[in-house]
Design a protein around this motif. Structure first.
Motif, PDB file in Angstrom:
ATOM      1  N   PHE A  32       8.009  52.964  50.853  1.00 39.04           N
ATOM      2  CA  PHE A  32       9.372  53.265  50.144  1.00 39.04           C
ATOM      3  C   PHE A  32       8.701  54.632  49.384  1.00 39.04           C
ATOM      4  N   PRO A  33       9.788  55.712  50.333  1.00 35.39           N
ATOM      5  CA  PRO A  33      10.736  56.301  51.431  1.00 35.39           C
ATOM      6  C   PRO A  33      10.715  56.495  52.832  1.00 35.39           C
ATOM      7  N   LEU A  34      10.993  55.477  53.782  1.00 36.30           N
ATOM      8  CA  LEU A  34      10.205  56.458  54.877  1.00 36.30           C
ATOM      9  C   LEU A  34      11.429  55.764  55.753  1.00 36.30           C
ATOM     10  N   CYS A  35      12.752  56.480  55.410  1.00 37.68           N
ATOM     11  CA  CYS A  35      14.227  56.433  56.343  1.00 37.68           C
ATOM     12  C   CYS A  35      15.006  57.038  54.734  1.00 37.68           C
ATOM     13  N   ILE A  36      16.201  57.700  55.414  1.00 35.28           N
ATOM     14  CA  ILE A  36      17.364  58.268  54.742  1.00 35.28           C
ATOM     15  C   ILE A  36      17.516  57.552  53.696  1.00 35.28           C
ATOM     16  N   GLU A  37      18.188  56.164  54.681  1.00 34.73           N
ATOM     17  CA  GLU A  37      18.758  55.713  53.652  1.00 34.73           C
ATOM     18  C   GLU A  37      18.152  55.015  52.526  1.00 34.73           C
ATOM     19  N   HIS A  38      16.596  55.103  52.752  1.00 41.11           N
ATOM     20  CA  HIS A  38      15.842  54.650  51.522  1.00 41.11           C
ATOM     21  C   HIS A  38      16.067  55.277  50.700  1.00 41.11           C
ATOM     22  N   LEU A  39      16.391  56.747  51.001  1.00 44.56           N
ATOM     23  CA  LEU A  39      16.703  57.652  49.400  1.00 44.56           C
ATOM     24  C   LEU A  39      17.783  58.074  48.986  1.00 44.56           C
ATOM     25  N   THR A  40      18.647  57.247  50.041  1.00 47.56           N
ATOM     26  CA  THR A  40      19.914  57.181  49.224  1.00 47.56           C
ATOM     27  C   THR A  40      20.312  56.317  48.466  1.00 47.56           C
ATOM     28  N   ASP A  41      19.417  54.968  48.668  1.00 47.89           N
ATOM     29  CA  ASP A  41      19.584  54.215  47.698  1.00 47.89           C
ATOM     30  C   ASP A  41      19.286  54.290  46.514  1.00 47.89           C
ATOM     31  N   HIS A  42      18.229  54.741  46.782  1.00 46.15           N
ATOM     32  CA  HIS A  42      17.727  55.323  45.465  1.00 46.15           C
ATOM     33  C   HIS A  42      18.089  56.069  44.532  1.00 46.15           C
ATOM     34  N   LEU A  43      18.839  57.292  44.784  1.00 40.34           N
ATOM     35  CA  LEU A  43      19.541  57.844  44.677  1.00 40.34           C
ATOM     36  C   LEU A  43      20.861  57.368  43.554  1.00 40.34           C
ATOM     37  N   GLU A  52      22.361  65.823  53.588  1.00 42.43           N
ATOM     38  CA  GLU A  52      22.441  64.378  53.959  1.00 42.43           C
ATOM     39  C   GLU A  52      22.377  62.996  53.780  1.00 42.43           C
ATOM     40  N   VAL A  53      21.853  63.416  52.270  1.00 46.09           N
ATOM     41  CA  VAL A  53      21.794  62.092  51.952  1.00 46.09           C
ATOM     42  C   VAL A  53      22.219  62.159  51.203  1.00 46.09           C
ATOM     43  N   MET A  54      23.416  63.258  50.763  1.00 43.04           N
ATOM     44  CA  MET A  54      24.648  62.909  49.532  1.00 43.04           C
ATOM     45  C   MET A  54      25.346  62.292  50.085  1.00 43.04           C
ATOM     46  N   PHE A  55      26.275  62.940  51.366  1.00 45.92           N
ATOM     47  CA  PHE A  55      26.845  62.614  52.794  1.00 45.92           C
ATOM     48  C   PHE A  55      26.976  61.055  53.309  1.00 45.92           C
ATOM     49  N   ASP A  56      25.686  60.425  52.998  1.00 45.72           N
ATOM     50  CA  ASP A  56      25.489  59.194  53.242  1.00 45.72           C
ATOM     51  C   ASP A  56      25.587  58.147  52.009  1.00 45.72           C
ATOM     52  N   MET A  58      22.629  59.643  61.616  1.00 45.01           N
ATOM     53  CA  MET A  58      24.510  60.541  61.029  1.00 45.01           C
ATOM     54  C   MET A  58      24.626  59.761  62.042  1.00 45.01           C
ATOM     55  N   THR A  59      25.720  59.523  62.209  1.00 44.32           N
ATOM     56  CA  THR A  59      27.102  59.085  63.352  1.00 44.32           C
ATOM     57  C   THR A  59      28.106  60.259  62.047  1.00 44.32           C
ATOM     58  N   GLY A  60      29.077  59.980  63.067  1.00 43.58           N
ATOM     59  CA  GLY A  60      30.934  60.399  63.385  1.00 43.58           C
ATOM     60  C   GLY A  60      31.258  59.918  62.429  1.00 43.58           C
ATOM     61  N   PRO A  61      31.240  58.355  62.806  1.00 41.68           N
ATOM     62  CA  PRO A  61      32.343  58.043  61.942  1.00 41.68           C
ATOM     63  C   PRO A  61      32.171  57.383  60.502  1.00 41.68           C
ATOM     64  N   LEU A  62      30.099  57.884  59.795  1.00 41.11           N
ATOM     65  CA  LEU A  62      29.743  58.120  59.079  1.00 41.11           C
ATOM     66  C   LEU A  62      30.251  59.293  57.699  1.00 41.11           C
ATOM     67  N   LEU A  63      29.758  60.247  58.578  1.00 36.27           N
ATOM     68  CA  LEU A  63      30.689  61.608  57.921  1.00 36.27           C
ATOM     69  C   LEU A  63      32.201  61.120  57.413  1.00 36.27           C
ATOM     70  N   GLY A  64      32.880  60.975  58.600  1.00 38.66           N
ATOM     71  CA  GLY A  64      34.049  60.628  58.308  1.00 38.66           C
ATOM     72  C   GLY A  64      34.606  59.272  57.288  1.00 38.66           C
ATOM     73  N   ARG A  65      33.938  58.936  56.100  1.00 36.18           N
ATOM     74  CA  ARG A  65      34.278  58.490  55.177  1.00 36.18           C
ATOM     75  C   ARG A  65      33.789  58.587  54.266  1.00 36.18           C
ATOM     76  N   VAL A  66      33.131  59.796  53.767  1.00 38.06           N
ATOM     77  CA  VAL A  66      33.678  60.605  53.282  1.00 38.06           C
ATOM     78  C   VAL A  66      35.007  61.522  52.567  1.00 38.06           C
ATOM     79  N   GLU A  67      34.865  60.704  51.291  1.00 41.03           N
ATOM     80  CA  GLU A  67      36.534  61.235  51.182  1.00 41.03           C
ATOM     81  C   GLU A  67      36.340  62.034  49.719  1.00 41.03           C
ATOM     82  N   VAL A  68      36.036  62.328  49.115  1.00 40.67           N
ATOM     83  CA  VAL A  68      35.679  63.346  48.495  1.00 40.67           C
ATOM     84  C   VAL A  68      35.832  65.017  48.530  1.00 40.67           C
TER      85      VAL A  68
END
Length: 248
Positions: free
Chosen positions: A69-80, A102-106, A177-187
């Motif tokens: 840990f961390p070995l993937c981007i979701e690990h970084l996001t969850d910790h942040l 990318e982490v903050m988009f997630d 990253m996927t298009g739908p994930l970026l589309g969920r960024v609402e700020v």
């Protein structure tokens, strides 16, 4: 580097950040393998109007990590997300550089309310994510363009993070990253584009702009991938002006 070191324990890992300046808070998330000490130039510019937290992700800089840990981007996001809550910083603006973007988009997509505004500086993400080999070649192209004073701090940060962790995180970019994930960024989101950056090129910034609602692009002529170091005043000015415009 001036500022005050701040440590807290998040999910069993001692996590470091450096705090400097006065005013409303702003959290800075570094790129792949990078550490807080690589961002002191832009941090001092931002700290003229904000309280800046230079966050070290787990396994980066002065923050603890584990072999798994961390070995993937979701690990970084969850910790942040957990760190923001532990530091009572949930809902503040977040500035992300390169992989930190990318982490903050997630973060914004998967943790609604974790942040109120994003500043993405040369961010990775769809449709970027080339192979690890191509990423490495692009970094080699970029290195001669950067300020030589960044070389030793950068090598120190990469050594601290380790080749194995950096490889796993870079590999995860290919599928993350996927298009739908970026589309969920609402700020509200500011995209900073360095016009001399061979790592994250302008077409990528424009594609992210199309995928995320409420985005603004600002381009910096001559800026390289590490524009936080080579063009700190321009990066800080665009960031601070954007946060004023969106009321943050």
């Amino acid at each position: 580097m001036r500022g005050t070191p701040v440590f807290c324990t998040v999910n069993g890992l001692r996590t470091h950040a450096r705090r400097l300046g006065q005013g409303p808070p702003l959290v800075l998330v570094p790129g792949l393998g990078c550490a807080a000490w690589m961002y002191h130039r832009v941090a001092h510019e931002l700290a003229r109007e904000r309280t800046v937290y230079l966050y070290d992700p787990p396994g980066h800089g002065l923050s603890e990590g584990r072999a798994d840990f961390p070995l993937c981007i979701e690990h970084l996001t969850d910790h942040l997300a957990a760190w923001l809550a532990a530091m009572d910083l949930r809902g503040v603006p977040v500035f992300g550089h390169s992989l930190g973007g990318e982490v903050m988009f997630d973060l914004a997509a998967r943790y609604p309310g974790a942040t109120c505004a994003l500043i993405a500086c040369a961010p990775t993400g769809i449709p970027e994510n080339p192979s690890v080999r191509v990423q490495f070649l692009r970094l080699l192209l970029d290195l001669p363009r950067e300020r030589w004073g960044l070389l030793l701090p950068g090598l120190r940060a990469y050594t601290r993070c380790g080749a194995r962790r950096m490889y796993h995180l870079a590999r995860d970019q290919e599928a993350h990253m996927t298009g739908p994930l970026l589309g969920r960024v609402e700020v509200p989101t500011l995209l900073l584009d360095g016009l001399a950056d061979p790592v994250v090129q302008s077409w990528t910034i424009w594609q992210i702009h199309e995928a995320i609602p409420h985005t603004v692009i600002r381009q910096i002529p001559g800026a390289t991938h590490a524009m936080t170091d080579s063009f700190p005043r321009a990066v800080a000015r665009y960031t601070l002006d954007f946060l004023k415009i969106v009321g943050q």
